[in-house]
Design a protein around this motif. Structure first.
Motif, mmCIF file in Angstrom:
data_model
loop_
_atom_site.group_PDB
_atom_site.id
_atom_site.type_symbol
_atom_site.label_atom_id
_atom_site.label_comp_id
_atom_site.label_asym_id
_atom_site.label_seq_id
_atom_site.Cartn_x
_atom_site.Cartn_y
_atom_site.Cartn_z
ATOM 1 N N SER B 182 0.828 -1.197 0.000
ATOM 2 C CA SER B 182 0.000 0.000 0.000
ATOM 3 C C SER B 182 0.872 1.260 0.000
ATOM 4 O O SER B 182 0.594 2.230 -0.698
ATOM 5 C CB SER B 182 -0.933 -0.023 1.208
ATOM 6 N N ARG B 187 -2.365 -2.157 -4.596
ATOM 7 C CA ARG B 187 -3.430 -2.766 -3.806
ATOM 8 C C ARG B 187 -2.812 -3.370 -2.551
ATOM 9 O O ARG B 187 -1.713 -3.913 -2.610
ATOM 10 C CB ARG B 187 -4.134 -3.858 -4.613
ATOM 11 N N GLY B 188 -3.515 -3.265 -1.429
ATOM 12 C CA GLY B 188 -2.957 -3.732 -0.164
ATOM 13 C C GLY B 188 -3.080 -5.234 0.012
ATOM 14 O O GLY B 188 -3.752 -5.703 0.921
ATOM 15 N N GLU B 189 -2.418 -5.972 -0.865
ATOM 16 C CA GLU B 189 -2.449 -7.429 -0.750
ATOM 17 C C GLU B 189 -1.159 -7.919 -0.114
ATOM 18 O O GLU B 189 -0.070 -7.533 -0.544
ATOM 19 C CB GLU B 189 -2.644 -8.052 -2.146
#
Lengths: 194, 456
Positions: B182, B187-189
């Motif tokens: 992030s 994307r905060g994966e």
């Protein structure tokens, strides 16, 4: 559809880009900045951010759709987030939600009849000790009672009527308490510019 | 109420405590000055190790050991990243530090940067916490004007920069590798590990990720000395005082500082002021954020073997066991963030589980199938049960889904969902059976706004 950031905000972007070793890292803050101006993340915003940071629009869209705080549709000048998670629910959060649905005349995900408020539910907002609570725009309203909530909505409603309805949420912000904080935040994050 | 020493909260309650002027009048930056001018970086790390501070973000890993994982021979300077993405349901402690004493965190960042050789620090704050962000930005600005953050802090050639980075609404970004993605604009994966952040973290460089409270404790550790700070605790190998939160059905919910090793009974009945309604006794407590399995006051510790880590509390209620990383693991739950959610006997546990599983199904990042599907299924099955459309077999289905999530995903999110789900099922199975037959009645979560009336 075309979106351009204000000259003032462009300076903020230049400064933001000095903070990270990659351009792309400015993606989240830049999207926030654009949303502050536009009210939501429009296709024009996505195109602008992609161009500014040298990213494919598909990847910017991937970021936008991942995070709940980017509005993918236009919203009302005031966005009301009701915390629905357990600590709030144990102290009447559901009643707060029902009261707002009735008062605003819309369900969660909808907009009030007068167009002034969008109603949404939020997952835990880190205010569990002050439950029940709602976040409206930038402000937390904690230890809510139904009467207190009504007063908050009345006040915001009056303020929103006084401002031009299409001016975006920045026009209706309550004045942040801390002037020094505002200056810094305004320079770098584009928040608090009431 | 017990009178505990105020260490990390020593400046709470002072007017304008968030400003440099007030913070400095009350001791801020004296530890940083000492660390920069009179100590070697290795000495700072030794004090933090001696302090026995277990990470305050929920996992409880010893912070001193974590710093030690940074490669010694790296040609690239490491990054310090502060996890201020506070979002675990029931948890609201880090926010108090950022709002009331941001300079304590800034000072901690400076000392930690000196200790690990970092020059840049990012504080990742969830964007909903606008006041925290404003106060941190202002504190960094003030500290920069004074030269504490900048080219030569305290006259020492160790350049420092601290930046606030806003999240955008995603619980998973509290997972350290999701946070790093992030931070990098993605994307905060969560990332596959290894490599661990200590080796390859932010922007490919070695990175230490620490919780807000962990780093805000560092100035006190340096000021008092690691051992003296550690000795504030009631437990071995788990040092200091810490922030406890208590919410739900208590009279005085809030954040309180107390020694490590406080009991839930003390947290609920002393600090929390006791149960909200005199005629509604304690039914269950989630000890440290929603991912920690629920405890019942009527359960007694069964540890007759003197070698058992809980033997000292054999025969006592679970809520009389001191709250520590190791003790609570031995109890079959976790200490987590040390912020308890208290529920009285009006709460239907299936309804409480439904509330939390809604949270997890909303917040799963969707990367791993067992988690994406499992969290959704858990919530759907609970929804059916609560609405009176369930059947008895649904209870075993819940167990089956939860078991299939555990250990089968990239990060700990799925385990953090399955464990509390199984906890509810083990401890309140009878209640699930009743609900499977008839659903939950309305008002199954206790206090209403009207009943609480007048609180504002």
């Amino acid at each position: 559809m075309t979106f351009t950031l204000s000259v003032e905000s462009e300076k903020i972007v230049d400064e933001l880009l000095t903070r990270y070793p990659t351009q792309r890292a400015a993606c989240l803050p830049l999207l926030h900045l654009c949303q502050r101006q536009e009210g939501w993340v429009s296709p024009g915003v996505v195109a602008y951010v992609a161009k500014r940071l040298g990213m494919p629009t598909s990847e910017v869209t991937g970021v936008v759709t991942f995070y709940t705080m980017y509005h993918q549709q236009p919203v009302a000048p005031n966005v009301v987030w009701v915390c629905r998670t357990l600590s709030c629910d144990l102290r009447g959060g559901r009643e707060i939600q029902k009261h707002l649905e009735k008062r605003l005349g819309c369900g969660v995900g909808g907009t009030s009849k007068d167009g002034k408020f969008s109603l949404k539910t939020a997952e835990c907002l880190a205010a569990c000790g002050q439950a029940p609570m709602v976040q409206i725009n930038d402000d937390f309203h904690e230890n809510l009672t139904l009467d207190g909530l009504d007063r908050i909505i009345d006040e915001l409603s009056a303020k929103t009527a006084a401002a031009a309805p299409a001016s975006g949420d920045a026009a209706q912000k309550a004045e942040p308490a801390d002037a020094a904080a505002r200056v810094r935040a305004k320079t770098l994050m584009g928040i608090g510019n009431s | 109420m017990a009178d505990f020493p105020k260490i990390i909260t020593s400046r709470y309650g002072l007017p304008q405590s968030h400003t440099l002027k007030v913070a400095e009048q009350h001791g801020a930056y004296s530890a940083a000055r000492m660390a920069f001018t009179t100590m070697k970086p290795e000495q700072i790390a030794v004090e933090v190790k001696d302090a026995n501070i277990r990470g305050r973000g929920g996992a409880g890993f010893p912070a001193g050991v974590k710093w030690g994982f940074l490669p010694k021979d790296s040609k690239v300077a490491p990054y310090l990243v502060i996890n201020a993405d506070e979002g675990e349901p029931g948890t609201f402690k880090d926010r108090t530090l950022m709002e009331l004493d941001p300079h304590r965190l800034v000072e901690g960042c400076l000392i930690a940067m000196r200790a690990v050789g970092a020059h840049v620090c990012y504080i990742y704050v969830r964007c909903e916490l606008v006041t925290s962000i404003q106060r941190l930005e202002a504190a960094i600005e003030e500290a920069s004007e004074r030269g504490y953050v900048g080219k030569q802090p305290f006259g020492v050639d160790h350049a420092t920069q601290i930046y606030v980075h806003m999240g955008a609404g995603a619980y998973i970004c509290g997972e350290e590798t999701a946070l790093l993605n992030s931070l990098e604009g993605m994307r905060g994966e969560p990332r596959l590990k290894p490599p661990f952040p200590a080796v390859k973290g932010a922007f490919g460089a070695p990175t230490v990720v620490n919780n807000v409270e962990t780093i805000a404790s560092v100035p006190d550790i340096i000021r008092m000395g690691g051992k003296a700070w550690s000795d504030q605790s009631r437990l071995p190998r788990d040092g200091g005082t810490r922030l406890y939160g208590v919410s739900g059905h208590v009279k005085t919910p809030g954040v309180y500082e107390a020694p490590v090793g406080l009991t839930l009974r003390e947290l609920i009945y002393d600090l929390g002021g006791g149960m909200l309604h005199a005629d509604r006794p304690l039914k269950a407590v989630i000890p440290g954020g929603s991912s920690t399995p629920v405890l019942r006051p009527g359960d007694l510790v069964n540890a007759p073997d003197p070698a058992h880590p809980l033997h000292a509390w054999h025969g006592k209620s679970h809520i009389d066991v001191p709250m520590g990383v190791d003790t609570f693991r031995a109890l079959g739950t976790m200490l987590g963030t040390c912020c308890a959610i208290v529920m009285d006997d009006s709460v239907n546990m299936v309804e409480a589980a439904r509330n939390l599983m809604h949270f997890y199904s909303h917040e799963s990042c969707g990367q791993c199938t067992p988690c994406r599907e499992g969290t959704g299924w858990l919530h759907d099955v609970l929804e059916n049960l609560c609405e009176g459309k369930g059947k008895l077999q649904d209870i075993d289905l819940l167990v089956d889904i939860a078991n299939n999530m555990m250990g089968n995903t990239i990060c700990a999110f799925a385990d953090g969902t399955a464990m509390p789900m199984l906890g509810f099922l083990q401890k309140f199975r009878d209640e699930f059976v009743v609900v499977a037959k008839s659903g939950v009645p309305p008002h199954s979560l206790g206090a209403t706004v009207r009943a609480l009336g007048g609180v504002s």
